[in-house]
Design an enzyme around this catalytic site. Sequence first.
Site, PDB file in Angstrom:
ATOM      1  N   ASP A 167       0.808  -1.209   0.000  1.00 54.60           N
ATOM      2  CA  ASP A 167       0.000   0.000   0.000  1.00 54.60           C
ATOM      3  C   ASP A 167       0.852   1.274   0.000  1.00 54.60           C
ATOM      4  OD1 ASP A 167       1.025  -0.271   2.482  1.00 54.60           O
ATOM      5  OD2 ASP A 167      -0.862   0.020   3.577  1.00 54.60           O
ATOM      6  N   HIS A 197      21.806  -1.527 -19.172  1.00 51.96           N
ATOM      7  CA  HIS A 197      20.925  -0.882 -18.193  1.00 51.96           C
ATOM      8  C   HIS A 197      21.148  -1.472 -16.794  1.00 51.96           C
ATOM      9  CE1 HIS A 197      18.040   0.575 -21.587  1.00 51.96           C
ATOM     10  NE2 HIS A 197      19.127   1.305 -21.493  1.00 51.96           N
ATOM     11  N   ASP A 243      26.047   6.507 -15.964  1.00 53.59           N
ATOM     12  CA  ASP A 243      25.038   7.034 -16.895  1.00 53.59           C
ATOM     13  C   ASP A 243      23.886   7.506 -16.020  1.00 53.59           C
ATOM     14  OD1 ASP A 243      23.013   7.484 -18.724  1.00 53.59           O
ATOM     15  OD2 ASP A 243      23.388   5.659 -19.892  1.00 53.59           O
ATOM     16  N   ASP A 265      20.901  13.606 -19.491  1.00 58.30           N
ATOM     17  CA  ASP A 265      21.283  12.208 -19.769  1.00 58.30           C
ATOM     18  C   ASP A 265      22.767  12.223 -20.130  1.00 58.30           C
ATOM     19  OD1 ASP A 265      21.483   9.576 -20.444  1.00 58.30           O
ATOM     20  OD2 ASP A 265      20.182   9.692 -22.199  1.00 58.30           O
ATOM     21  N   HIS A 286      24.518  -0.886 -29.488  1.00 58.96           N
ATOM     22  CA  HIS A 286      23.300  -0.061 -29.532  1.00 58.96           C
ATOM     23  C   HIS A 286      23.464   1.106 -30.495  1.00 58.96           C
ATOM     24  CE1 HIS A 286      25.522   2.815 -27.018  1.00 58.96           C
ATOM     25  NE2 HIS A 286      25.853   1.796 -26.253  1.00 58.96           N
ATOM     26  N   HIS A 338      19.241   9.386 -29.200  1.00 55.14           N
ATOM     27  CA  HIS A 338      17.781   9.446 -29.035  1.00 55.14           C
ATOM     28  C   HIS A 338      17.430  10.881 -28.715  1.00 55.14           C
ATOM     29  CE1 HIS A 338      18.456   9.562 -24.655  1.00 55.14           C
ATOM     30  NE2 HIS A 338      19.292   8.552 -24.816  1.00 55.14           N
ATOM     31  N   HIS A 380      14.029   9.180 -23.238  1.00 54.09           N
ATOM     32  CA  HIS A 380      13.874   8.823 -24.648  1.00 54.09           C
ATOM     33  C   HIS A 380      12.646   9.592 -25.104  1.00 54.09           C
ATOM     34  CE1 HIS A 380      16.040   4.842 -23.500  1.00 54.09           C
ATOM     35  NE2 HIS A 380      16.883   5.843 -23.680  1.00 54.09           N
ATOM     36  N   GLU A 384      26.000   9.048 -28.027  1.00 54.62           N
ATOM     37  CA  GLU A 384      26.521   8.156 -26.992  1.00 54.62           C
ATOM     38  C   GLU A 384      27.081   6.849 -27.546  1.00 54.62           C
ATOM     39  OE1 GLU A 384      23.467   6.393 -24.476  1.00 54.62           O
ATOM     40  OE2 GLU A 384      21.921   7.530 -25.507  1.00 54.62           O
ATOM     41  N   TYR A 435      32.023  -2.351 -25.925  1.00 50.55           N
ATOM     42  CA  TYR A 435      31.809  -3.291 -24.820  1.00 50.55           C
ATOM     43  C   TYR A 435      32.544  -4.585 -25.152  1.00 50.55           C
ATOM     44  CZ  TYR A 435      28.240   0.228 -24.338  1.00 50.55           C
ATOM     45  OH  TYR A 435      27.600   1.440 -24.246  1.00 50.55           O
ATOM     46  N   ARG A 468      31.386   4.043 -22.479  1.00 49.97           N
ATOM     47  CA  ARG A 468      30.397   4.836 -23.224  1.00 49.97           C
ATOM     48  C   ARG A 468      30.597   6.289 -22.836  1.00 49.97           C
ATOM     49  NH1 ARG A 468      26.271   2.131 -21.958  1.00 49.97           N
ATOM     50  NH2 ARG A 468      25.253   3.336 -20.316  1.00 49.97           N
ATOM     51  N   GLU A 510      28.604   9.919 -23.357  1.00 50.90           N
ATOM     52  CA  GLU A 510      27.323  10.454 -23.832  1.00 50.90           C
ATOM     53  C   GLU A 510      27.196  11.935 -23.520  1.00 50.90           C
ATOM     54  OE1 GLU A 510      23.807   9.010 -21.734  1.00 50.90           O
ATOM     55  OE2 GLU A 510      22.633   9.330 -23.547  1.00 50.90           O
TER      56      GLU A 510
HETATM   57 MN   LIG Z   1      21.038   8.137 -23.332  1.00 50.62          MN
END
Ligand SMILES: [Mn+2]
Length: 460
Positions: A59, A262, A279, A290, A370, A374, A381, A404, A408, A426, A428
């Site tokens: 709850d 992620h 990130d 971002d 990837h 974006h 996004h 970005e 990897y 990465r 970005e």
């Molecule tokens: Mn991004």
Amino acid sequence: MVVTAAWHLPMLRFVLPLTQQPSPSPAVYRARRQRIAERIGEGAALILHGGQSRIRSNDTEHRFRPDSNFHYLSGLSEPGAVLVVRPGRDPEFALFVRPRDPQAEIWSGRRIGPEQARAVYGADAAWPIGELAAQLPRLLDGCATVHLPFAAYEALDRQVFAAIDHLRRRNRYGDVAPERLEDARALLGEDRIIKDAGALGSLRRAVDISARGHLAALRACRPGLYEHELEALLEYHFRRLGSSGPGYGSIVGTGDNATILHYVDNCCRLEEGHLVLIDAGAEWDYFTGDITRTFPVSGRFTPAQRDLYAIVLAANEAGIREAQVGSTVDSIYHVCLRTLCQGLRDLGLVDGDLDGILEDEARYIGYTRHRHSHWLGADVHDAGHYCFHREPRPLQPGMVLTIEPGLYIAADDERAPAELRGTGIRIEDDVLIQAAGPEVLTHLVPKGIDELEAIVGSEA
Ligand SMILES: [Mn+2]
């Protein structure tokens, strides 16, 4: 959390808390509604739901975060609200909100109520949300087209269809039912994709706060800290500077955690000799930054890490140079990708001539994984089409996107030098497209090798 009933608390006097004040200014939201009104024209109606509180567990609820489209047009952030815009009709802008309820407000916070909603948010009319079903037929009577976000809020869909059905049945009494539905997401996306002054102001502030969080993490980083400590530090600065918090789950991944795109567990120890990838972005007024940076835990790249990092940095910089009016997200991707693949070839991770590699995605995608851009705005996004009729759309002034690229190397990649196995890098940045050339909004956070080595751990 308070669990005892407090029946004797005095009725809360209505004070508009900071987070509910329409900022930037009511004029920004009015101008947006005006642009949308011009786009849909007279004889149309737009209906948006503001979102509901969501249960976190049992709850207890998550902190409320309004629907981006709803907030974009109203400035209002309350669960259970609905807006209606009807160009050229009276009321042109109507709001449905939760009614004032002193007892409920003692437990779960202040409510704006219909009366204040008119005064504060500039609605021509406002009703308690319970009256939506009764008012909708009247508001939709004579509107040929209804703009509604498809498949977003089922209960609202049902109420709109019930209102349309009601009008259809009453045609012999002179009522005129809507006959066309259009997806309001596409409509709002095309407005949101070009940032107006209000959006850009909020976005710049979100990016600025994001940058300050990243700077603090860079300065504090040292071996022996845990990923969650860097996460806490970032988010401490986000909240300290008035942000409502991260715009998406903060990623702090060291070692081969950085190869999980992620990764949000953020539970491991930062080890000497490893890199760490962060990130994360702060939200301000429901716009989000971002930013990704990758840097050595100890403040010093190993020669192999430096070589790999230099490739990703070169790709990031090439992508930014490509972010010109008339270019496309696709061409930015291909410019970044060419740089990454050239680097993979130089490192001996892929064989053959560069054009041959680029023609065969299977040869590089395990390393690049990837796409590299974006849209960025109210959502990380963000809304807006990437292509029309399968053709990538040209970039226009006022668009904001991320650039970005990353590389990897899986922990079990036997082709890679042992010391690079289990490495993710990465970089970005958030970029505003302008006629004069790209503006890197995230320039406050260093990404050059020397700058990173100078700042990492400088306050540890
Ligand atoms: Mn991004």
